[in-house]
Design a protein around this motif. Structure first.
Motif, short mmCIF file in Angstrom:
data_model
loop_
_atom_site.label_atom_id
_atom_site.label_comp_id
_atom_site.label_asym_id
_atom_site.label_seq_id
_atom_site.Cartn_x
_atom_site.Cartn_y
_atom_site.Cartn_z
N ASP A 78 3.04 0.55 14.94
CA ASP A 78 3.14 1.92 14.45
C ASP A 78 1.89 2.35 13.69
O ASP A 78 1.81 3.48 13.22
N SER A 79 0.91 1.45 13.55
CA SER A 79 -0.26 1.80 12.75
C SER A 79 -1.12 2.84 13.43
O SER A 79 -1.88 3.54 12.77
N ALA A 80 -1.04 2.95 14.73
CA ALA A 80 -1.91 3.88 15.45
C ALA A 80 -1.34 5.29 15.48
O ALA A 80 -1.26 5.93 16.51
N ASN A 81 -0.88 5.76 14.37
CA ASN A 81 -0.43 7.14 14.25
C ASN A 81 -0.47 7.55 12.79
O ASN A 81 -0.86 6.77 11.93
N LEU A 82 -0.05 8.75 12.53
CA LEU A 82 -0.15 9.27 11.17
C LEU A 82 0.73 8.53 10.17
O LEU A 82 0.51 8.63 8.97
N LYS A 83 1.75 7.77 10.63
CA LYS A 83 2.63 7.09 9.70
C LYS A 83 1.90 6.04 8.87
O LYS A 83 2.34 5.67 7.79
N LEU A 84 0.79 5.53 9.41
CA LEU A 84 0.02 4.55 8.65
C LEU A 84 -0.39 5.11 7.30
O LEU A 84 -0.31 4.44 6.28
N PHE A 85 -0.79 6.36 7.27
CA PHE A 85 -1.29 6.95 6.04
C PHE A 85 -0.18 7.53 5.17
O PHE A 85 -0.43 8.05 4.11
N GLU A 86 1.06 7.43 5.67
CA GLU A 86 2.20 7.81 4.85
C GLU A 86 2.72 6.63 4.03
O GLU A 86 3.59 6.78 3.19
N ARG A 87 2.16 5.44 4.28
CA ARG A 87 2.54 4.28 3.47
C ARG A 87 2.05 4.48 2.04
O ARG A 87 1.02 5.11 1.81
N PRO A 88 2.77 3.93 1.07
CA PRO A 88 2.41 4.19 -0.34
C PRO A 88 1.22 3.37 -0.81
O PRO A 88 1.34 2.49 -1.67
N PHE A 89 0.02 3.64 -0.25
CA PHE A 89 -1.18 3.00 -0.78
C PHE A 89 -1.45 3.56 -2.17
O PHE A 89 -1.69 4.75 -2.33
N SER A 90 -1.44 2.70 -3.17
CA SER A 90 -1.69 3.16 -4.53
C SER A 90 -3.16 3.01 -4.93
O SER A 90 -3.70 3.83 -5.66
N ASP A 91 -3.79 1.92 -4.44
CA ASP A 91 -5.17 1.62 -4.83
C ASP A 91 -5.98 1.29 -3.59
O ASP A 91 -5.48 0.69 -2.63
N LEU A 92 -7.24 1.66 -3.63
CA LEU A 92 -8.17 1.36 -2.53
C LEU A 92 -9.49 0.91 -3.13
O LEU A 92 -10.10 1.63 -3.92
N VAL A 93 -9.92 -0.30 -2.75
CA VAL A 93 -11.20 -0.84 -3.20
C VAL A 93 -12.13 -0.93 -2.01
O VAL A 93 -11.76 -1.49 -0.96
N VAL A 94 -13.32 -0.38 -2.16
CA VAL A 94 -14.32 -0.39 -1.10
C VAL A 94 -15.45 -1.32 -1.51
O VAL A 94 -16.13 -1.08 -2.51
N HIS A 95 -15.62 -2.43 -0.75
CA HIS A 95 -16.72 -3.37 -0.99
C HIS A 95 -17.74 -3.16 0.13
O HIS A 95 -17.47 -3.50 1.28
N ALA A 96 -18.87 -2.62 -0.18
CA ALA A 96 -19.83 -2.26 0.86
C ALA A 96 -21.21 -2.81 0.56
O ALA A 96 -21.73 -2.64 -0.54
N THR A 97 -21.79 -3.50 1.55
CA THR A 97 -23.19 -3.89 1.47
C THR A 97 -24.07 -2.76 1.99
O THR A 97 -25.24 -2.66 1.66
N HIS A 98 -23.49 -1.90 2.83
CA HIS A 98 -24.16 -0.71 3.32
C HIS A 98 -23.10 0.27 3.80
O HIS A 98 -21.95 -0.12 4.03
N LEU A 99 -23.44 1.50 3.92
CA LEU A 99 -22.53 2.53 4.44
C LEU A 99 -23.25 3.27 5.55
O LEU A 99 -24.29 3.88 5.33
N ASP A 100 -22.68 3.20 6.77
CA ASP A 100 -23.23 3.99 7.86
C ASP A 100 -22.35 5.22 8.09
O ASP A 100 -21.32 5.41 7.42
N ALA A 101 -22.75 6.05 9.02
CA ALA A 101 -22.04 7.31 9.24
C ALA A 101 -20.61 7.09 9.69
O ALA A 101 -19.68 7.79 9.24
N ALA A 102 -20.38 6.12 10.59
CA ALA A 102 -19.03 5.87 11.11
C ALA A 102 -18.11 5.37 10.00
O ALA A 102 -16.96 5.83 9.87
#
Length: 522
Positions: A78-102
Protein backbone atom coordinates in the motif's frame (compact mmCIF):
# COMPACT_ATOMS: atom_id res chain seq x y z
CA UNK A 1 -10.26 21.32 -28.59
CA UNK A 2 -7.62 22.21 -25.97
CA UNK A 3 -5.39 19.94 -23.93
CA UNK A 4 -7.76 20.21 -20.99
CA UNK A 5 -10.42 18.49 -23.09
CA UNK A 6 -8.31 15.40 -23.79
CA UNK A 7 -9.48 12.08 -22.34
CA UNK A 8 -7.54 10.51 -19.49
CA UNK A 9 -5.81 7.97 -21.75
CA UNK A 10 -4.22 10.71 -23.84
CA UNK A 11 -3.25 12.69 -20.75
CA UNK A 12 -1.42 9.63 -19.39
CA UNK A 13 0.37 9.34 -22.72
CA UNK A 14 1.43 12.98 -22.57
CA UNK A 15 2.56 12.66 -18.95
CA UNK A 16 4.59 9.53 -19.74
CA UNK A 17 6.97 11.71 -21.76
CA UNK A 18 7.68 13.83 -18.69
CA UNK A 19 10.37 11.96 -16.74
CA UNK A 20 9.88 12.66 -13.04
CA UNK A 21 13.49 11.73 -12.29
CA UNK A 22 14.61 14.61 -14.50
CA UNK A 23 12.37 17.33 -13.17
CA UNK A 24 9.04 18.33 -11.60
CA UNK A 25 7.25 18.99 -14.92
CA UNK A 26 4.63 16.24 -14.43
CA UNK A 27 3.79 17.53 -10.96
CA UNK A 28 3.52 21.06 -12.30
CA UNK A 29 1.23 19.87 -15.07
CA UNK A 30 -0.95 18.12 -12.50
CA UNK A 31 -1.32 21.38 -10.58
CA UNK A 32 -2.60 23.44 -13.51
CA UNK A 33 -6.28 22.51 -13.09
CA UNK A 34 -8.61 20.27 -11.12
CA UNK A 35 -9.01 17.77 -13.99
CA UNK A 36 -5.25 17.34 -14.41
CA UNK A 37 -4.81 17.02 -10.66
CA UNK A 38 -7.45 14.27 -10.42
CA UNK A 39 -5.95 12.42 -13.38
CA UNK A 40 -2.20 12.79 -12.94
CA UNK A 41 -1.53 13.32 -9.25
CA UNK A 42 -1.81 9.64 -8.43
CA UNK A 43 1.12 8.89 -10.74
CA UNK A 44 3.14 11.62 -9.02
CA UNK A 45 2.30 10.13 -5.62
CA UNK A 46 3.30 6.63 -6.73
CA UNK A 47 6.65 7.87 -8.00
CA UNK A 48 7.35 9.81 -4.81
CA UNK A 49 6.38 6.79 -2.71
CA UNK A 50 9.01 4.74 -4.54
CA UNK A 51 11.50 7.53 -3.94
CA UNK A 52 10.53 7.48 -0.27
CA UNK A 53 11.59 3.84 -0.12
CA UNK A 54 14.84 4.60 -1.94
CA UNK A 55 15.69 7.35 0.58
CA UNK A 56 14.98 4.96 3.44
CA UNK A 57 17.24 2.29 1.98
CA UNK A 58 20.02 4.84 1.49
CA UNK A 59 19.55 6.01 5.11
CA UNK A 60 19.07 9.56 3.89
CA UNK A 61 15.91 9.94 5.96
CA UNK A 62 14.76 8.46 9.25
CA UNK A 63 11.06 9.06 9.86
CA UNK A 64 9.47 8.12 13.17
CA UNK A 65 6.13 6.36 13.05
CA UNK A 66 4.30 6.73 16.35
CA UNK A 67 7.58 7.39 18.17
CA UNK A 68 9.30 4.38 16.52
CA UNK A 69 11.79 4.65 13.64
CA UNK A 70 10.38 3.40 10.34
CA UNK A 71 12.60 1.17 8.24
CA UNK A 72 12.33 0.22 4.58
CA UNK A 73 11.13 -3.31 5.39
CA UNK A 74 7.98 -1.89 6.97
CA UNK A 75 6.76 -0.54 3.65
CA UNK A 76 4.04 -2.77 2.24
CA UNK A 77 2.19 -2.91 -1.04
CA UNK A 78 0.00 0.00 0.00
CA UNK A 79 3.03 2.30 0.14
CA UNK A 80 2.76 3.22 -3.53
CA UNK A 81 -0.16 5.56 -3.03
CA UNK A 82 -1.20 8.56 -1.01
CA UNK A 83 -1.95 6.43 2.09
CA UNK A 84 1.77 6.27 2.81
CA UNK A 85 1.78 9.94 3.70
CA UNK A 86 -1.35 9.60 5.82
CA UNK A 87 0.63 7.53 8.32
CA UNK A 88 1.32 9.44 11.55
CA UNK A 89 4.94 10.41 10.90
CA UNK A 90 5.78 12.64 13.85
CA UNK A 91 9.50 13.22 13.25
CA UNK A 92 11.73 13.22 10.20
CA UNK A 93 15.54 13.30 10.32
CA UNK A 94 17.48 13.98 7.13
CA UNK A 95 21.13 12.81 7.10
CA UNK A 96 22.71 14.09 3.92
CA UNK A 97 26.26 14.10 2.62
CA UNK A 98 24.93 15.95 -0.42
CA UNK A 99 21.58 17.05 -1.83
CA UNK A 100 20.81 16.71 -5.53
CA UNK A 101 17.74 17.94 -7.36
CA UNK A 102 15.90 14.58 -7.27
CA UNK A 103 16.45 14.07 -3.54
CA UNK A 104 15.39 17.65 -2.87
CA UNK A 105 12.10 17.20 -4.74
CA UNK A 106 11.39 13.96 -2.87
CA UNK A 107 12.15 15.52 0.51
CA UNK A 108 9.93 18.51 -0.21
CA UNK A 109 7.11 16.22 -1.30
CA UNK A 110 7.43 14.10 1.85
CA UNK A 111 7.37 17.17 4.09
CA UNK A 112 4.36 18.65 2.30
CA UNK A 113 2.30 15.46 2.17
CA UNK A 114 3.01 14.04 5.64
CA UNK A 115 -0.07 15.24 7.46
CA UNK A 116 1.08 14.45 11.01
CA UNK A 117 4.66 15.71 10.77
CA UNK A 118 5.68 17.68 13.87
CA UNK A 119 9.47 18.05 13.67
CA UNK A 120 12.17 17.92 11.01
CA UNK A 121 15.93 17.80 11.55
CA UNK A 122 18.21 18.50 8.60
CA UNK A 123 21.72 17.24 9.40
CA UNK A 124 24.30 18.03 6.72
CA UNK A 125 27.30 15.77 7.31
CA UNK A 126 29.69 17.13 4.67
CA UNK A 127 30.10 20.60 3.15
CA UNK A 128 27.70 21.27 0.30
CA UNK A 129 28.93 22.52 -3.05
CA UNK A 130 25.64 24.27 -3.68
CA UNK A 131 23.31 25.45 -0.93
CA UNK A 132 20.40 25.96 -3.32
CA UNK A 133 18.80 22.59 -2.54
CA UNK A 134 19.18 23.10 1.21
CA UNK A 135 17.46 26.47 0.92
CA UNK A 136 14.61 24.87 -1.04
CA UNK A 137 14.02 22.21 1.65
CA UNK A 138 14.18 24.88 4.35
CA UNK A 139 11.58 26.95 2.50
CA UNK A 140 9.25 23.96 2.34
CA UNK A 141 9.63 23.43 6.09
CA UNK A 142 8.85 27.09 6.72
CA UNK A 143 5.41 26.67 5.19
CA UNK A 144 4.49 23.73 7.46
CA UNK A 145 2.24 25.01 10.22
CA UNK A 146 3.47 24.35 13.77
CA UNK A 147 6.66 22.54 12.65
CA UNK A 148 9.73 22.27 14.87
CA UNK A 149 12.78 22.65 12.61
CA UNK A 150 16.40 21.91 13.48
CA UNK A 151 19.28 22.54 11.05
CA UNK A 152 22.64 21.00 11.95
CA UNK A 153 25.93 21.56 10.18
CA UNK A 154 29.13 23.48 10.80
CA UNK A 155 32.35 23.14 8.86
CA UNK A 156 35.76 24.79 9.02
CA UNK A 157 36.13 27.76 6.72
CA UNK A 158 32.46 28.71 6.85
CA UNK A 159 31.97 32.39 6.10
CA UNK A 160 29.52 34.61 7.88
CA UNK A 161 27.04 36.66 5.83
CA UNK A 162 29.04 39.83 6.53
CA UNK A 163 32.48 41.12 5.64
CA UNK A 164 34.27 43.77 7.69
CA UNK A 165 36.91 46.31 6.75
CA UNK A 166 38.80 47.86 9.64
CA UNK A 167 40.31 51.33 9.56
CA UNK A 168 42.76 53.15 11.81
CA UNK A 169 42.89 56.93 11.56
CA UNK A 170 41.22 56.71 8.17
CA UNK A 171 43.61 54.11 6.73
CA UNK A 172 42.68 50.54 5.95
CA UNK A 173 44.42 47.95 8.11
CA UNK A 174 44.66 44.19 8.12
CA UNK A 175 44.01 41.96 11.12
CA UNK A 176 46.86 39.56 11.75
CA UNK A 177 46.05 37.50 14.80
CA UNK A 178 48.27 34.71 16.04
CA UNK A 179 46.54 31.33 15.71
CA UNK A 180 47.77 30.22 19.10
CA UNK A 181 46.52 33.29 20.92
CA UNK A 182 42.80 33.60 21.30
CA UNK A 183 40.97 36.74 22.35
CA UNK A 184 38.54 36.27 25.18
CA UNK A 185 36.36 39.21 26.07
CA UNK A 186 35.20 37.63 29.30
CA UNK A 187 34.48 39.90 32.21
CA UNK A 188 32.99 38.76 35.45
CA UNK A 189 30.83 41.11 37.42
CA UNK A 190 33.00 43.60 39.24
CA UNK A 191 36.22 42.66 37.43
CA UNK A 192 36.74 45.61 35.10
CA UNK A 193 40.46 44.86 34.30
CA UNK A 194 39.38 41.78 32.29
CA UNK A 195 37.36 43.99 30.00
CA UNK A 196 40.22 46.45 29.57
CA UNK A 197 42.52 43.51 28.86
CA UNK A 198 40.26 42.52 25.99
CA UNK A 199 40.56 45.92 24.38
CA UNK A 200 44.33 45.97 24.85
CA UNK A 201 44.52 42.61 23.10
CA UNK A 202 42.08 43.79 20.45
CA UNK A 203 44.09 46.92 19.62
CA UNK A 204 47.25 44.84 19.55
CA UNK A 205 45.91 43.23 16.38
CA UNK A 206 46.45 46.49 14.51
CA UNK A 207 50.20 47.06 14.15
CA UNK A 208 49.62 50.08 11.93
CA UNK A 209 47.65 51.72 14.67
CA UNK A 210 50.12 51.02 17.47
CA UNK A 211 53.78 51.67 16.48
CA UNK A 212 56.17 49.57 18.51
CA UNK A 213 58.69 52.44 18.90
CA UNK A 214 57.97 56.14 19.37
CA UNK A 215 58.67 58.58 16.55
CA UNK A 216 62.09 60.24 16.85
CA UNK A 217 62.01 63.50 18.71
CA UNK A 218 58.54 62.89 20.16
CA UNK A 219 57.52 61.71 23.56
CA UNK A 220 55.61 58.40 23.67
CA UNK A 221 52.83 60.27 25.42
CA UNK A 222 52.54 62.64 22.46
CA UNK A 223 51.80 59.84 19.98
CA UNK A 224 48.35 60.24 18.43
CA UNK A 225 45.63 58.05 19.90
CA UNK A 226 44.50 55.55 17.25
CA UNK A 227 40.88 55.67 16.17
CA UNK A 228 39.72 52.22 15.06
CA UNK A 229 36.56 52.02 12.97
CA UNK A 230 35.08 49.42 10.67
CA UNK A 231 32.64 49.21 7.81
CA UNK A 232 30.35 46.24 7.27
CA UNK A 233 29.05 44.83 4.00
CA UNK A 234 26.58 42.00 3.60
CA UNK A 235 27.91 39.39 1.21
CA UNK A 236 25.72 38.80 -1.82
CA UNK A 237 24.13 35.33 -2.02
CA UNK A 238 25.21 33.13 -4.89
CA UNK A 239 21.60 32.41 -5.85
CA UNK A 240 18.18 33.91 -5.34
CA UNK A 241 14.95 32.15 -4.41
CA UNK A 242 12.10 34.08 -5.99
CA UNK A 243 9.37 33.12 -3.54
CA UNK A 244 9.21 31.65 -0.07
CA UNK A 245 6.11 30.73 1.92
CA UNK A 246 5.20 32.76 4.96
CA UNK A 247 6.99 30.98 7.85
CA UNK A 248 4.60 29.02 10.06
CA UNK A 249 7.24 27.38 12.26
CA UNK A 250 6.69 26.77 15.95
CA UNK A 251 10.41 26.61 16.76
CA UNK A 252 13.78 26.88 15.04
CA UNK A 253 17.04 25.33 16.27
CA UNK A 254 20.19 26.45 14.44
CA UNK A 255 23.00 24.06 15.40
CA UNK A 256 26.11 25.30 13.61
CA UNK A 257 26.68 28.08 11.13
CA UNK A 258 25.30 26.26 8.08
CA UNK A 259 21.94 28.03 8.01
CA UNK A 260 23.56 31.46 8.44
CA UNK A 261 26.08 31.23 5.64
CA UNK A 262 26.29 33.75 2.86
CA UNK A 263 23.78 32.19 0.44
CA UNK A 264 21.36 30.68 2.98
CA UNK A 265 21.20 33.66 5.33
CA UNK A 266 18.42 35.52 3.42
CA UNK A 267 16.27 32.37 3.62
CA UNK A 268 16.91 31.85 7.33
CA UNK A 269 16.32 35.53 8.00
CA UNK A 270 12.76 35.17 6.77
CA UNK A 271 12.10 32.58 9.49
CA UNK A 272 13.84 34.81 12.04
CA UNK A 273 11.16 37.41 11.39
CA UNK A 274 8.02 35.39 11.96
CA UNK A 275 5.54 34.29 14.62
CA UNK A 276 7.49 31.32 16.01
CA UNK A 277 7.75 30.99 19.77
CA UNK A 278 11.12 29.28 20.29
CA UNK A 279 14.63 30.01 18.98
CA UNK A 280 17.84 28.13 19.78
CA UNK A 281 21.32 29.18 18.64
CA UNK A 282 24.06 26.59 19.16
CA UNK A 283 27.74 26.25 18.22
CA UNK A 284 27.80 29.12 15.75
CA UNK A 285 31.41 30.30 15.56
CA UNK A 286 30.87 33.85 14.36
CA UNK A 287 32.69 36.91 15.64
CA UNK A 288 31.34 39.53 18.00
CA UNK A 289 30.96 41.84 14.99
CA UNK A 290 28.81 39.32 13.09
CA UNK A 291 26.40 38.98 16.01
CA UNK A 292 26.27 42.75 16.27
CA UNK A 293 24.70 42.68 12.79
CA UNK A 294 22.63 39.48 13.05
CA UNK A 295 20.77 40.03 16.33
CA UNK A 296 19.25 43.41 15.36
CA UNK A 297 17.88 41.81 12.19
CA UNK A 298 15.83 39.29 14.20
CA UNK A 299 12.25 40.18 15.10
CA UNK A 300 10.07 37.55 16.76
CA UNK A 301 7.11 39.34 18.37
CA UNK A 302 5.74 36.25 20.17
CA UNK A 303 9.06 34.65 21.15
CA UNK A 304 8.71 32.76 24.44
CA UNK A 305 11.83 30.57 24.66
CA UNK A 306 15.31 31.80 23.75
CA UNK A 307 18.28 29.44 24.15
CA UNK A 308 22.00 29.99 23.62
CA UNK A 309 24.18 26.84 23.73
CA UNK A 310 27.95 26.95 23.55
CA UNK A 311 30.29 29.85 24.00
CA UNK A 312 28.79 32.15 21.36
CA UNK A 313 30.71 35.42 21.11
CA UNK A 314 27.72 37.69 21.66
CA UNK A 315 28.41 40.86 23.63
CA UNK A 316 26.12 41.51 26.57
CA UNK A 317 25.01 44.94 25.25
CA UNK A 318 23.84 43.23 22.03
CA UNK A 319 21.95 40.65 24.07
CA UNK A 320 20.39 43.39 26.15
CA UNK A 321 19.11 45.18 23.04
CA UNK A 322 17.67 41.86 21.84
CA UNK A 323 15.84 41.45 25.17
CA UNK A 324 14.53 45.02 24.90
CA UNK A 325 12.87 44.15 21.58
CA UNK A 326 11.53 40.77 22.78
CA UNK A 327 9.65 41.47 25.98
CA UNK A 328 7.55 38.34 25.45
CA UNK A 329 10.41 35.98 26.47
CA UNK A 330 9.36 33.64 29.27
CA UNK A 331 12.21 31.10 29.27
CA UNK A 332 15.85 32.12 28.83
CA UNK A 333 18.69 29.59 28.75
CA UNK A 334 22.36 30.50 28.27
CA UNK A 335 24.13 27.17 28.65
CA UNK A 336 27.96 27.28 28.62
CA UNK A 337 27.73 30.90 27.57
CA UNK A 338 30.43 33.11 29.04
CA UNK A 339 29.67 36.77 29.51
CA UNK A 340 31.31 39.22 27.10
CA UNK A 341 31.43 42.85 28.19
CA UNK A 342 29.97 44.42 31.29
CA UNK A 343 26.67 43.04 32.58
CA UNK A 344 25.04 46.39 33.23
CA UNK A 345 21.28 46.08 33.49
CA UNK A 346 19.06 49.03 32.49
CA UNK A 347 17.38 51.33 34.98
CA UNK A 348 13.95 50.54 33.56
CA UNK A 349 12.23 47.15 33.64
CA UNK A 350 12.68 44.58 30.88
CA UNK A 351 11.48 41.00 30.38
CA UNK A 352 8.40 41.30 32.59
CA UNK A 353 7.27 37.78 31.62
CA UNK A 354 10.60 36.03 32.26
CA UNK A 355 9.73 32.95 34.31
CA UNK A 356 12.76 30.65 33.89
CA UNK A 357 16.45 31.53 33.74
CA UNK A 358 19.19 28.98 33.12
CA UNK A 359 22.78 30.26 33.11
CA UNK A 360 26.09 30.38 34.96
CA UNK A 361 27.09 32.83 37.66
CA UNK A 362 28.20 35.54 35.23
CA UNK A 363 24.60 35.99 34.12
CA UNK A 364 22.76 34.83 37.24
CA UNK A 365 24.43 37.41 39.46
CA UNK A 366 23.34 40.55 37.53
CA UNK A 367 19.88 39.11 36.84
CA UNK A 368 19.28 38.28 40.51
CA UNK A 369 20.58 41.71 41.52
CA UNK A 370 18.17 43.18 38.99
CA UNK A 371 15.29 41.17 40.47
CA UNK A 372 16.25 42.30 44.00
CA UNK A 373 15.67 45.87 42.83
CA UNK A 374 12.05 45.02 42.01
CA UNK A 375 12.38 44.01 38.33
CA UNK A 376 11.71 40.62 36.70
CA UNK A 377 8.55 40.04 38.77
CA UNK A 378 7.71 36.71 37.12
CA UNK A 379 11.18 35.13 37.55
CA UNK A 380 10.79 32.03 39.70
CA UNK A 381 12.72 29.08 38.24
CA UNK A 382 16.53 29.19 38.30
CA UNK A 383 18.66 26.58 36.53
CA UNK A 384 22.31 26.78 37.60
CA UNK A 385 25.15 25.67 35.36
CA UNK A 386 28.77 26.02 36.45
CA UNK A 387 31.61 27.41 34.34
CA UNK A 388 34.06 25.29 36.30
CA UNK A 389 35.45 21.88 35.43
CA UNK A 390 33.98 18.78 37.12
CA UNK A 391 36.83 18.92 39.67
CA UNK A 392 34.82 21.37 41.68
CA UNK A 393 35.61 24.68 43.37
CA UNK A 394 39.04 26.02 44.21
CA UNK A 395 40.78 24.12 46.98
CA UNK A 396 42.54 27.23 48.25
CA UNK A 397 41.57 29.81 50.83
CA UNK A 398 39.78 27.34 53.09
CA UNK A 399 37.84 27.50 55.31
CA UNK A 400 35.99 29.76 52.85
CA UNK A 401 37.07 28.86 49.31
CA UNK A 402 36.29 31.26 46.50
CA UNK A 403 33.83 30.04 43.90
CA UNK A 404 32.03 31.85 41.10
CA UNK A 405 28.62 30.67 42.33
CA UNK A 406 28.97 31.91 45.92
CA UNK A 407 27.60 35.39 45.08
CA UNK A 408 24.60 33.65 43.50
CA UNK A 409 23.92 31.65 46.67
CA UNK A 410 24.27 34.78 48.79
CA UNK A 411 21.77 36.61 46.59
CA UNK A 412 19.36 33.69 46.95
CA UNK A 413 19.70 34.12 50.70
CA UNK A 414 18.43 37.68 50.46
CA UNK A 415 15.10 38.32 52.27
CA UNK A 416 13.75 39.99 49.12
CA UNK A 417 13.37 36.51 47.59
CA UNK A 418 10.88 34.00 48.91
CA UNK A 419 9.65 31.64 46.20
CA UNK A 420 12.56 30.47 44.02
CA UNK A 421 12.72 26.99 42.53
CA UNK A 422 16.41 26.16 41.96
CA UNK A 423 17.83 23.30 39.89
CA UNK A 424 21.54 22.39 39.90
CA UNK A 425 22.99 20.10 37.23
CA UNK A 426 26.02 18.86 39.16
CA UNK A 427 26.72 18.98 42.88
CA UNK A 428 30.52 19.16 43.06
CA UNK A 429 31.13 21.83 40.36
CA UNK A 430 28.40 23.95 41.89
CA UNK A 431 30.31 24.30 45.18
CA UNK A 432 27.00 24.26 47.06
CA UNK A 433 28.13 21.99 49.89
CA UNK A 434 31.40 23.92 50.28
CA UNK A 435 29.46 27.16 50.56
CA UNK A 436 27.04 25.77 53.16
CA UNK A 437 29.79 24.16 55.22
CA UNK A 438 32.33 27.00 55.21
CA UNK A 439 30.25 30.15 54.90
CA UNK A 440 29.28 32.10 57.97
CA UNK A 441 25.91 33.53 58.88
CA UNK A 442 26.78 36.82 57.26
CA UNK A 443 27.11 37.88 53.66
CA UNK A 444 29.92 39.97 52.23
CA UNK A 445 28.18 43.15 53.38
CA UNK A 446 28.26 41.92 56.97
CA UNK A 447 24.51 41.33 57.17
CA UNK A 448 23.27 38.11 58.72
CA UNK A 449 21.28 35.70 56.58
CA UNK A 450 19.72 32.26 56.46
CA UNK A 451 21.26 29.96 53.86
CA UNK A 452 19.16 30.02 50.66
CA UNK A 453 16.39 31.87 52.47
CA UNK A 454 14.71 32.72 49.18
CA UNK A 455 14.67 29.14 47.86
CA UNK A 456 11.50 27.11 48.21
CA UNK A 457 12.46 24.04 46.14
CA UNK A 458 16.02 22.77 45.58
CA UNK A 459 16.83 19.98 43.09
CA UNK A 460 20.24 18.48 42.31
CA UNK A 461 20.00 16.36 39.16
CA UNK A 462 23.46 14.79 39.13
CA UNK A 463 23.83 11.16 40.12
CA UNK A 464 27.42 11.89 41.14
CA UNK A 465 27.03 13.20 44.67
CA UNK A 466 30.76 13.42 45.47
CA UNK A 467 32.19 16.57 47.01
CA UNK A 468 35.67 17.91 47.67
CA UNK A 469 37.98 16.30 50.23
CA UNK A 470 37.87 19.36 52.47
CA UNK A 471 34.08 19.46 52.32
CA UNK A 472 33.91 15.74 53.13
CA UNK A 473 36.03 16.24 56.24
CA UNK A 474 33.95 19.21 57.32
CA UNK A 475 30.79 17.19 56.73
CA UNK A 476 32.06 14.41 58.98
CA UNK A 477 32.80 16.96 61.70
CA UNK A 478 29.28 18.37 61.38
CA UNK A 479 27.82 14.86 61.45
CA UNK A 480 29.55 14.06 64.73
CA UNK A 481 28.64 17.37 66.34
CA UNK A 482 25.05 17.44 65.16
CA UNK A 483 24.33 13.80 65.81
CA UNK A 484 23.10 13.35 62.23
CA UNK A 485 19.36 13.79 62.95
CA UNK A 486 16.72 12.61 60.53
CA UNK A 487 17.04 10.32 57.51
CA UNK A 488 17.02 10.33 53.73
CA UNK A 489 14.04 10.63 51.41
CA UNK A 490 15.27 8.34 48.60
CA UNK A 491 16.68 4.79 48.69
CA UNK A 492 20.29 4.12 47.66
CA UNK A 493 21.92 0.71 47.19
CA UNK A 494 25.39 1.70 48.32
CA UNK A 495 25.49 1.99 52.12
CA UNK A 496 28.45 4.37 52.04
CA UNK A 497 26.75 6.58 49.48
CA UNK A 498 23.55 6.34 51.49
CA UNK A 499 25.28 7.59 54.62
CA UNK A 500 26.99 10.44 52.78
CA UNK A 501 23.85 11.58 50.96
CA UNK A 502 21.86 11.23 54.17
CA UNK A 503 24.24 13.54 55.99
CA UNK A 504 24.31 16.05 53.14
CA UNK A 505 20.53 16.05 53.00
CA UNK A 506 20.22 16.61 56.72
CA UNK A 507 22.81 19.39 56.57
CA UNK A 508 20.85 21.21 53.87
CA UNK A 509 17.59 20.86 55.82
CA UNK A 510 19.23 22.26 58.97
CA UNK A 511 21.07 25.15 57.30
CA UNK A 512 18.34 26.10 54.83
CA UNK A 513 15.45 26.56 57.23
CA UNK A 514 13.08 28.10 54.66
CA UNK A 515 13.37 25.15 52.26
CA UNK A 516 10.16 23.20 51.60
CA UNK A 517 11.26 20.56 49.07
CA UNK A 518 14.67 18.96 48.55
CA UNK A 519 15.63 16.39 45.90
CA UNK A 520 19.16 15.04 45.60
CA UNK A 521 20.43 12.83 42.78
CA UNK A 522 17.22 12.77 40.74
Amino acid sequence: MGIADLPAELLFEVASHLDQSEGPEQARLALTCRWFYTTLMRGVAEYQSRQFEVLLQRAVITPSLQASPLSAVQLDKDSANLKLFERPFSDLVVHATHLDAADTRSLRYIICQSKHLQSVEIAIIQPLRDHRHLAAVMGTCFGKTGLHLRITGSFSGDQSPFSFQFHSNGQSIQIASHPTEGIHAVSRTGIWPNFRYFFRRFLALFPAALPSTPISGESPLAAPTPTVTFTVTQRKPKFHISSLPTPQLESLHLDGALSLLQSVYPVTLKALNSQMTSLTLQRISFSIFDWNQILPSISLPVLKTFTLIGDLTIAFPDLLMFFERHQSIEHLYMTDKNLIGMAKMPLHSILPNLNTLGANSEYLTPFLQYKRLGHLPALRYIHISSIKTPNGPSMTRYPYPCDDLYPVYELMSDPHFSDLWVTIDALRPSGLMDWILFSKFANRDGNSFVHLAGVKVLTVKSQDMSISVEATQKLEEWKDSAGNPGGISQPHQDNKAMDSISVMENLIWVKCAQLETLQLGV
